[in-house]
Design a protein around this motif. Structure first.
Motif, PDB file in Angstrom:
ATOM      1  N   LEU A 231       0.866  -1.146   0.002  1.00 20.02           N
ATOM      2  CA  LEU A 231      -0.128   0.065   0.022  1.00 20.02           C
ATOM      3  C   LEU A 231       0.932   1.314  -0.070  1.00 20.02           C
ATOM      4  O   LEU A 231       0.533   2.143  -0.629  1.00 20.02           O
ATOM      5  N   LYS A 232       1.763   1.215   0.679  1.00 18.29           N
ATOM      6  CA  LYS A 232       2.831   2.491   0.787  1.00 18.29           C
ATOM      7  C   LYS A 232       3.605   2.583  -0.489  1.00 18.29           C
ATOM      8  O   LYS A 232       3.622   3.889  -0.998  1.00 18.29           O
ATOM      9  N   GLU A 233       3.842   1.613  -1.148  1.00 21.93           N
ATOM     10  CA  GLU A 233       4.695   1.620  -2.602  1.00 21.93           C
ATOM     11  C   GLU A 233       3.619   2.203  -3.742  1.00 21.93           C
ATOM     12  O   GLU A 233       3.952   2.876  -4.317  1.00 21.93           O
ATOM     13  N   SER A 234       2.147   1.811  -3.533  1.00 21.04           N
ATOM     14  CA  SER A 234       1.231   2.162  -4.104  1.00 21.04           C
ATOM     15  C   SER A 234       0.914   3.804  -3.993  1.00 21.04           C
ATOM     16  O   SER A 234       0.936   4.291  -5.213  1.00 21.04           O
ATOM     17  N   LEU A 235       1.145   4.081  -2.842  1.00 26.92           N
ATOM     18  CA  LEU A 235       1.114   5.604  -2.734  1.00 26.92           C
ATOM     19  C   LEU A 235       2.384   6.575  -3.095  1.00 26.92           C
ATOM     20  O   LEU A 235       2.240   7.649  -3.251  1.00 26.92           O
ATOM     21  N   ILE A 236       3.225   5.885  -2.991  1.00 27.90           N
ATOM     22  CA  ILE A 236       4.847   6.444  -3.519  1.00 27.90           C
ATOM     23  C   ILE A 236       4.546   6.745  -5.161  1.00 27.90           C
ATOM     24  O   ILE A 236       4.874   7.724  -5.477  1.00 27.90           O
ATOM     25  N   ASN A 237       3.923   5.823  -5.780  1.00 25.07           N
ATOM     26  CA  ASN A 237       3.350   5.843  -7.060  1.00 25.07           C
ATOM     27  C   ASN A 237       2.245   6.869  -7.407  1.00 25.07           C
ATOM     28  O   ASN A 237       2.345   7.524  -8.349  1.00 25.07           O
ATOM     29  N   ASP A 238       1.303   7.082  -6.571  1.00 25.16           N
ATOM     30  CA  ASP A 238       0.201   8.124  -6.676  1.00 25.16           C
ATOM     31  C   ASP A 238      -0.345   8.123  -5.483  1.00 25.16           C
ATOM     32  O   ASP A 238      -1.031   7.600  -4.584  1.00 25.16           O
ATOM     33  N   ILE A 239       0.208   9.241  -4.720  1.00 26.24           N
ATOM     34  CA  ILE A 239      -0.132   9.794  -3.424  1.00 26.24           C
ATOM     35  C   ILE A 239      -1.801   9.945  -3.286  1.00 26.24           C
ATOM     36  O   ILE A 239      -2.026  10.124  -2.106  1.00 26.24           O
ATOM     37  N   HIS A 240      -2.526  10.017  -4.276  1.00 27.48           N
ATOM     38  CA  HIS A 240      -4.058  10.525  -4.206  1.00 27.48           C
ATOM     39  C   HIS A 240      -4.659   9.346  -4.512  1.00 27.48           C
ATOM     40  O   HIS A 240      -5.838   9.261  -5.103  1.00 27.48           O
ATOM     41  N   ASP A 241      -4.213   8.182  -4.409  1.00 22.69           N
ATOM     42  CA  ASP A 241      -4.739   6.832  -4.720  1.00 22.69           C
ATOM     43  C   ASP A 241      -5.604   6.618  -3.537  1.00 22.69           C
ATOM     44  O   ASP A 241      -5.508   6.365  -2.383  1.00 22.69           O
ATOM     45  N   VAL A 242      -7.117   6.799  -3.521  1.00 25.75           N
ATOM     46  CA  VAL A 242      -7.858   7.004  -2.253  1.00 25.75           C
ATOM     47  C   VAL A 242      -8.117   5.410  -1.553  1.00 25.75           C
ATOM     48  O   VAL A 242      -7.941   5.533  -0.460  1.00 25.75           O
ATOM     49  N   ASP A 243      -8.270   4.543  -2.689  1.00 20.84           N
ATOM     50  CA  ASP A 243      -8.506   3.087  -2.172  1.00 20.84           C
ATOM     51  C   ASP A 243      -7.270   2.857  -1.197  1.00 20.84           C
ATOM     52  O   ASP A 243      -7.333   2.055  -0.130  1.00 20.84           O
ATOM     53  N   SER A 244      -5.907   3.140  -1.604  1.00 22.36           N
ATOM     54  CA  SER A 244      -4.793   2.796  -0.740  1.00 22.36           C
ATOM     55  C   SER A 244      -4.698   3.490   0.476  1.00 22.36           C
ATOM     56  O   SER A 244      -4.219   3.086   1.344  1.00 22.36           O
ATOM     57  N   LEU A 245      -5.111   4.723   0.393  1.00 24.42           N
ATOM     58  CA  LEU A 245      -5.198   5.874   1.617  1.00 24.42           C
ATOM     59  C   LEU A 245      -6.081   5.278   2.524  1.00 24.42           C
ATOM     60  O   LEU A 245      -5.709   5.074   3.690  1.00 24.42           O
ATOM     61  N   LEU A 246      -7.569   4.870   2.150  1.00 25.65           N
ATOM     62  CA  LEU A 246      -8.338   4.312   3.000  1.00 25.65           C
ATOM     63  C   LEU A 246      -7.812   2.950   3.778  1.00 25.65           C
ATOM     64  O   LEU A 246      -7.803   2.790   5.032  1.00 25.65           O
ATOM     65  N   GLN A 247      -7.374   2.112   3.037  1.00 28.52           N
ATOM     66  CA  GLN A 247      -6.683   0.795   3.370  1.00 28.52           C
ATOM     67  C   GLN A 247      -5.613   1.054   4.459  1.00 28.52           C
ATOM     68  O   GLN A 247      -5.551   0.517   5.489  1.00 28.52           O
TER      69      GLN A 247
END
Length: 434
Positions: A12-28
């Protein structure tokens, strides 16, 4: 089960490094933070979702969890929060900067020198490429973070990475202050004469500066940006600890990447009449300017030896180059463009050939060749344990590789980080033996 949760959190953290506005990853990730007692971090995630999401259900869920997070923070003050790890801190930094919108967060003098048009939304970072490279080398970067000795260095690493990931529209680097621009402007008062030297690199005209009023009894042809970095910001000193990591009286210094001679003169000034500087430069047009600069300073010139060969891990490898001044390129294959040739030398062989009795300080800024040059200095480093100031900004993998290479020599080095521009260049890793 615990390993699986750790793996999910890392993903999840790596997903957010790629896209800090990924709402699904932020919520999880926010939910994982909340259930594991990291309410301060969960609060940041849920607050950001409320700022950026248009999904009514997601916003309501986030609002509920944000309330619970804040309630826990206020009513459980005696509960010890887990210490955030490197990725937690990086995600937090990215979230805090992601909504910024800076205008003209650029070095305008540099743009003028490069003859590049300036616009209000000018981007100077290829963030997509940076994301790929940082994620590719993330484990090594994590290791760099935990190798760094002081909080200032760790904070700086986080900020520099945020700049590379989000760009200059979102992140201002620490040097970008009114004091810095005032200092840069004041350097114009040090121009000594109308005489200039034109370089092969973008046709830059180097002015003649007299530095006696700022503490250096020397003159040289340079650009004010380089002058500021070398002599005013002292980018090859780390002064946030005592004693500072720097070249000192009677030191013998290797100045790898001599260019126009400004760093050689700086080190010669620092080491005094009982020290010596071996400056490494092989590009003819750079050597021409360096020779002129050294000739302006006969007292310092006596302390400097020019080594006209490129550093590598082994000596006598044939190398081809294209002389473009400060932006020259090299190749191990001869082509129409790369048709001038030279032979490499390693630091270990240089020390042997010149019978150098000791090495106290090694500085490297050699356009991505730092790792190979370090490998060619292994014996020298093991024998003398010199202080090191190594540029790691040319390629992201150097953030990981350089510190690990030095650490694996098991010589009890301590590591610190400096950064000396308002853009991605001039990140310096300092290493000092205990």
């Amino acid at each position: 089960m615990q390993d699986e949760l750790v793996s999910i959190e890392r993903t999840l953290k790596e997903s957010l490094i790629n896209d800090i506005h990924d709402v699904d990853s932020l919520l999880q990730l926010g939910e994982i933070y909340y259930t594991s007692g990291r309410q301060q971090l969960s609060k940041i995630c849920f607050s950001k979702i409320l700022d950026i999401s248009n999904d009514i259900y997601v916003k309501e869920k986030s609002r509920t969890l944000l309330f619970k997070s804040e309630h826990d923070i206020q009513t459980n003050q005696n509960k010890v929060q887990p210490v955030p790890d490197f990725l937690d801190l990086l995600i937090k930094e990215l979230l805090e900067h992601s909504m910024n919108d800076y205008y003209y967060n650029i070095d305008m003098e540099l743009f003028e020198l490069m003859a590049v048009p300036v616009s209000i939304d000018r981007i100077v970072v290829n963030t997509e490429n940076e994301k790929k490279e940082i994620l590719k080398h993330i484990q090594g970067i994590i290791e760099l973070f935990y190798h760094l000795e002081d909080q200032a260095s760790r904070n700086l690493l986080i900020t520099v990475l945020a700049f590379r990931l989000l760009g200059n529209k979102k992140v201002k680097l620490p040097l970008n202050t009114n004091e810095y621009w005032s200092q840069r402007q004041s350097l114009q008062n040090l121009i000594h004469a109308n005489e200039t030297i034109k370089t092969k690199y973008h046709g830059w005209n180097l002015s003649l500066f007299d530095l006696r009023t700022v503490g250096y009894d020397l003159q040289l042809f340079c650009i004010s940006i380089g002058l500021s970095a070398t002599f005013m910001d002292r980018q090859y000193e780390y002064d946030k600890i005592a004693p500072a990591i720097k070249a000192r009286k009677a030191d013998i210094v290797i100045d790898a990447g001599g260019c126009f001679g400004d760093t050689a003169l700086y080190f010669a000034h620092e080491v005094g009449e009982n020290g010596h500087v071996y400056t490494i430069e092989f590009i003819p047009s750079n050597l021409e300017i360096m020779t002129k600069n050294l000739g302006l300073n006969e007292n310092l010139k006596q302390r400097i030896t020019i080594v006209e060969r490129p550093l590598w891990n082994v000596s006598n490898e044939k190398l081809y180059y294209m002389d473009q001044g400060a932006a020259s390129s090299v190749s191990f294959t001869k082509t129409d463009d790369f048709n001038e040739e030279t032979l490499t030398i390693s630091i270990d062989d240089l020390v042997k050939e010149r019978n150098i009795p000791k090495i106290d300080f090694i500085k490297m800024d050699i356009e991505s060749a730092e790792m190979n040059a370090l490998k060619g200095a292994t014996q020298t480093i093991q024998t003398f344990r010199p202080k090191l100031a190594i540029a790691i900004y040319h390629q992201v993998n150097d953030f990981a590789n350089v510190v690990n290479f030095i650490a694996e020599l098991n010589l009890e080095y301590k590591f610190y980080l400096g950064h000396y521009t308002i853009y991605a260049q001039e990140t310096i890793l300092f290493a000092v033996p205990e």
